[in-house]
Design a protein around this motif. Structure first.
Motif, PDB file in Angstrom:
ATOM      1  N   PHE A  26       0.802  -1.214   0.000  1.00 28.63           N
ATOM      2  CA  PHE A  26       0.000   0.000   0.000  1.00 28.63           C
ATOM      3  C   PHE A  26       0.836   1.265   0.000  1.00 28.63           C
ATOM      4  O   PHE A  26       0.313   2.352   0.090  1.00 28.63           O
ATOM      5  CB  PHE A  26      -0.928   0.019   1.221  1.00 28.63           C
ATOM      6  N   GLN A  27       2.143   1.128  -0.089  1.00 27.53           N
ATOM      7  CA  GLN A  27       3.030   2.273   0.004  1.00 27.53           C
ATOM      8  C   GLN A  27       3.450   2.732  -1.392  1.00 27.53           C
ATOM      9  O   GLN A  27       4.347   2.172  -1.998  1.00 27.53           O
ATOM     10  CB  GLN A  27       4.263   1.916   0.829  1.00 27.53           C
ATOM     11  N   PRO A  28       2.789   3.788  -1.892  1.00 29.85           N
ATOM     12  CA  PRO A  28       3.205   4.318  -3.193  1.00 29.85           C
ATOM     13  C   PRO A  28       4.571   4.981  -3.068  1.00 29.85           C
ATOM     14  O   PRO A  28       4.925   5.474  -2.013  1.00 29.85           O
ATOM     15  CB  PRO A  28       2.120   5.345  -3.524  1.00 29.85           C
ATOM     16  N   THR A  29       5.321   4.947  -4.126  1.00 36.58           N
ATOM     17  CA  THR A  29       6.606   5.639  -4.126  1.00 36.58           C
ATOM     18  C   THR A  29       6.552   6.759  -5.142  1.00 36.58           C
ATOM     19  O   THR A  29       5.914   6.652  -6.181  1.00 36.58           O
ATOM     20  CB  THR A  29       7.779   4.700  -4.452  1.00 36.58           C
ATOM     21  N   VAL A  30       7.221   7.831  -4.808  1.00 37.33           N
ATOM     22  CA  VAL A  30       7.287   8.984  -5.694  1.00 37.33           C
ATOM     23  C   VAL A  30       8.728   9.097  -6.156  1.00 37.33           C
ATOM     24  O   VAL A  30       9.636   9.240  -5.354  1.00 37.33           O
ATOM     25  CB  VAL A  30       6.850  10.271  -4.958  1.00 37.33           C
ATOM     26  N   SER A  31       8.945   9.021  -7.447  1.00 36.20           N
ATOM     27  CA  SER A  31      10.301   9.129  -7.973  1.00 36.20           C
ATOM     28  C   SER A  31      10.679  10.595  -8.094  1.00 36.20           C
ATOM     29  O   SER A  31       9.949  11.386  -8.675  1.00 36.20           O
ATOM     30  CB  SER A  31      10.369   8.446  -9.338  1.00 36.20           C
ATOM     31  N   GLN A  32      11.800  10.943  -7.518  1.00 35.18           N
ATOM     32  CA  GLN A  32      12.282  12.318  -7.632  1.00 35.18           C
ATOM     33  C   GLN A  32      13.152  12.430  -8.879  1.00 35.18           C
ATOM     34  O   GLN A  32      13.964  11.570  -9.153  1.00 35.18           O
ATOM     35  CB  GLN A  32      13.101  12.715  -6.406  1.00 35.18           C
ATOM     36  N   ARG A  33      12.989  13.503  -9.614  1.00 34.42           N
ATOM     37  CA  ARG A  33      13.761  13.710 -10.835  1.00 34.42           C
ATOM     38  C   ARG A  33      15.239  13.931 -10.522  1.00 34.42           C
ATOM     39  O   ARG A  33      16.097  13.447 -11.216  1.00 34.42           O
ATOM     40  CB  ARG A  33      13.218  14.920 -11.604  1.00 34.42           C
ATOM     41  N   LYS A  34      15.547  14.674  -9.467  1.00 34.02           N
ATOM     42  CA  LYS A  34      16.928  14.987  -9.124  1.00 34.02           C
ATOM     43  C   LYS A  34      17.589  13.768  -8.486  1.00 34.02           C
ATOM     44  O   LYS A  34      17.231  13.378  -7.392  1.00 34.02           O
ATOM     45  CB  LYS A  34      16.990  16.167  -8.166  1.00 34.02           C
ATOM     46  N   GLY A  35      18.515  13.157  -9.153  1.00 30.00           N
ATOM     47  CA  GLY A  35      19.258  12.037  -8.602  1.00 30.00           C
ATOM     48  C   GLY A  35      18.563  10.693  -8.694  1.00 30.00           C
ATOM     49  O   GLY A  35      19.149   9.684  -8.378  1.00 30.00           O
ATOM     50  N   GLY A  36      17.300  10.674  -9.091  1.00 34.23           N
ATOM     51  CA  GLY A  36      16.601   9.413  -9.271  1.00 34.23           C
ATOM     52  C   GLY A  36      16.278   8.671  -7.989  1.00 34.23           C
ATOM     53  O   GLY A  36      16.013   7.493  -8.020  1.00 34.23           O
ATOM     54  N   ASN A  37      16.317   9.348  -6.835  1.00 36.00           N
ATOM     55  CA  ASN A  37      15.987   8.691  -5.579  1.00 36.00           C
ATOM     56  C   ASN A  37      14.493   8.435  -5.488  1.00 36.00           C
ATOM     57  O   ASN A  37      13.691   9.161  -6.044  1.00 36.00           O
ATOM     58  CB  ASN A  37      16.408   9.551  -4.377  1.00 36.00           C
ATOM     59  N   SER A  38      14.121   7.402  -4.745  1.00 35.54           N
ATOM     60  CA  SER A  38      12.712   7.144  -4.479  1.00 35.54           C
ATOM     61  C   SER A  38      12.413   7.519  -3.048  1.00 35.54           C
ATOM     62  O   SER A  38      13.190   7.250  -2.149  1.00 35.54           O
ATOM     63  CB  SER A  38      12.375   5.669  -4.695  1.00 35.54           C
ATOM     64  N   VAL A  39      11.279   8.148  -2.855  1.00 33.76           N
ATOM     65  CA  VAL A  39      10.843   8.540  -1.526  1.00 33.76           C
ATOM     66  C   VAL A  39       9.518   7.854  -1.263  1.00 33.76           C
ATOM     67  O   VAL A  39       8.587   7.992  -2.039  1.00 33.76           O
ATOM     68  CB  VAL A  39      10.667  10.077  -1.426  1.00 33.76           C
ATOM     69  N   GLY A  40       9.435   7.087  -0.184  1.00 28.35           N
ATOM     70  CA  GLY A  40       8.185   6.414   0.161  1.00 28.35           C
ATOM     71  C   GLY A  40       7.257   7.354   0.894  1.00 28.35           C
ATOM     72  O   GLY A  40       7.683   8.186   1.681  1.00 28.35           O
ATOM     73  N   ILE A  41       5.982   7.245   0.632  1.00 28.21           N
ATOM     74  CA  ILE A  41       4.973   8.014   1.339  1.00 28.21           C
ATOM     75  C   ILE A  41       4.322   7.048   2.326  1.00 28.21           C
ATOM     76  O   ILE A  41       3.726   6.062   1.920  1.00 28.21           O
ATOM     77  CB  ILE A  41       3.922   8.584   0.368  1.00 28.21           C
ATOM     78  N   ASP A  42       4.460   7.319   3.621  1.00 27.29           N
ATOM     79  CA  ASP A  42       3.939   6.391   4.611  1.00 27.29           C
ATOM     80  C   ASP A  42       2.429   6.306   4.543  1.00 27.29           C
ATOM     81  O   ASP A  42       1.737   7.308   4.480  1.00 27.29           O
ATOM     82  CB  ASP A  42       4.344   6.829   6.022  1.00 27.29           C
ATOM     83  N   VAL A  43       1.930   5.086   4.581  1.00 26.63           N
ATOM     84  CA  VAL A  43       0.508   4.841   4.607  1.00 26.63           C
ATOM     85  C   VAL A  43       0.085   4.493   6.025  1.00 26.63           C
ATOM     86  O   VAL A  43      -0.970   4.889   6.477  1.00 26.63           O
ATOM     87  CB  VAL A  43       0.126   3.726   3.611  1.00 26.63           C
ATOM     88  N   VAL A  44       0.927   3.780   6.759  1.00 24.49           N
ATOM     89  CA  VAL A  44       0.694   3.442   8.156  1.00 24.49           C
ATOM     90  C   VAL A  44       1.974   3.749   8.914  1.00 24.49           C
ATOM     91  O   VAL A  44       3.055   3.322   8.511  1.00 24.49           O
ATOM     92  CB  VAL A  44       0.330   1.952   8.327  1.00 24.49           C
ATOM     93  N   LYS A  45       1.850   4.493  10.011  1.00 18.86           N
ATOM     94  CA  LYS A  45       3.018   4.849  10.820  1.00 18.86           C
ATOM     95  C   LYS A  45       3.068   3.945  12.042  1.00 18.86           C
ATOM     96  O   LYS A  45       2.133   3.913  12.834  1.00 18.86           O
ATOM     97  CB  LYS A  45       2.938   6.307  11.260  1.00 18.86           C
ATOM     98  N   LEU A  46       4.151   3.187  12.167  1.00 23.84           N
ATOM     99  CA  LEU A  46       4.377   2.349  13.345  1.00 23.84           C
ATOM    100  C   LEU A  46       5.366   3.068  14.247  1.00 23.84           C
ATOM    101  O   LEU A  46       6.397   3.539  13.778  1.00 23.84           O
ATOM    102  CB  LEU A  46       4.986   0.995  12.959  1.00 23.84           C
TER     103      LEU A  46
END
Length: 129
Positions: A16-36
């Motif tokens: 359920f965790q979509p990832t957003v690809s950043q254009r600068k450097g090609g890093n992926s950043v996860g968007i938390d869906v559930v915070k533990l």
């Protein structure tokens, strides 16, 4: 087997965790869906007991500061008996499993201004905040 609950949570979160690809450097950043919380995550990964605590009594069941005192007392009882408390609430659109002292305080202060959410409402509440 000790970490099977943690593995299931991680796998579920990954699905359920979509990832957003950043254009600068090609890093992926996860968007938390559930915070533990760290405590809950560590307990689950080591197969230790975790007790889920609902948060409605904090926000809608008692007036402040009795609600906060009760929440802290219940969490202390759970810890005294060898388990990790995992108070569950949706804060800023993010389902949280295990609240910090600051998050408990915030929820207690909100009181009935906090949105009461039933299981059927979770998707709507998370998607509209």
């Amino acid at each position: 087997m000790a970490s099977s609950a943690f593995s299931r949570l991680v796998n579920l979160q990954r699905q359920f965790q979509p990832t957003v690809s950043q254009r600068k450097g090609g890093n992926s950043v996860g968007i938390d869906v559930v915070k533990l919380s760290t405590d809950v995550s560590e307990a689950l990964s080591h197969g230790r007991a975790v007790v889920a605590l609902e948060s409605t009594i904090i926000s809608h069941g008692m007036p402040y500061p009795q609600n906060l005192e009760t929440a802290k007392e219940v969490e202390a009882i759970v810890r005294k008996n060898g388990a990790i408390p995992a108070t569950i609430a949706i804060l800023d659109g993010v389902p949280c499993v295990g609240l910090s002292a600051e998050e408990l305080e915030r929820l207690a202060n909100l009181g009935t201004k906090a949105r009461k959410t039933a299981r059927r409402d979770i998707a709507h509440v998370v998607s509209t905040i």
